[in-house]
Design a protein around this motif. Structure first.
Motif: not given
Length: 134
Positions: A3-12, A123-132
């Protein structure tokens, strides 16, 4: 982070006037590690990578691509062809859990087996999966 701020993400986003150093300074990353030696890089057309060293501490920050724009399976295959690792790991964040199963759980990596797998519901439909893999 999610959920990064759009203006902040735009910097990249890379442009004719952008540079990795400008991204480091404009985003405030330089202020996080003011005494460190920073090695930064910008990607075409969106993305940023930073590694830093300060005494015995090594840190990194990566701003990466949207899975809607990059085929994860093809990307992994290209990396494996390049490096031929015995082991590697992948961490993927998704905003919509359905994408998680389509992009992570539905593929096997030829010649490798999964040694470790972790799933974190954000939460809110987001998740992280890590696989090795090994």
């Amino acid at each position: 982070m999610t959920g990064l701020d759009r203006a902040m993400a735009f910097m990249f986003y890379k442009s004719d006037s952008s540079s990795a150093a400008l991204m480091t300074n404009s985003s405030g990353i330089r202020k996080i590690l003011p005494k460190s030696k920073i090695y930064d890089f910008e990607f075409e057309s969106y993305g940023y990578s930073m590694n830093s060293i300060e005494d015995d501490a090594i840190s990194n920050i990566h701003v990466t691509y949207n899975l809607k724009e990059v085929n994860l399976s093809q990307l992994i295959e290209r990396v494996l062809v390049c490096f031929h690792p015995k082991e590697f790991s992948i961490a993927v964040h998704v905003d919509i859990v359905e994408m998680l199963f389509d992009n992570i759980y539905s593929y096997d990596v030829k010649g490798y087996s999964i040694n470790l797998e972790c799933y974190e519901d954000l939460g809110l439909g987001g998740a992280v999966v890590y696989r090795k893999f090994a």
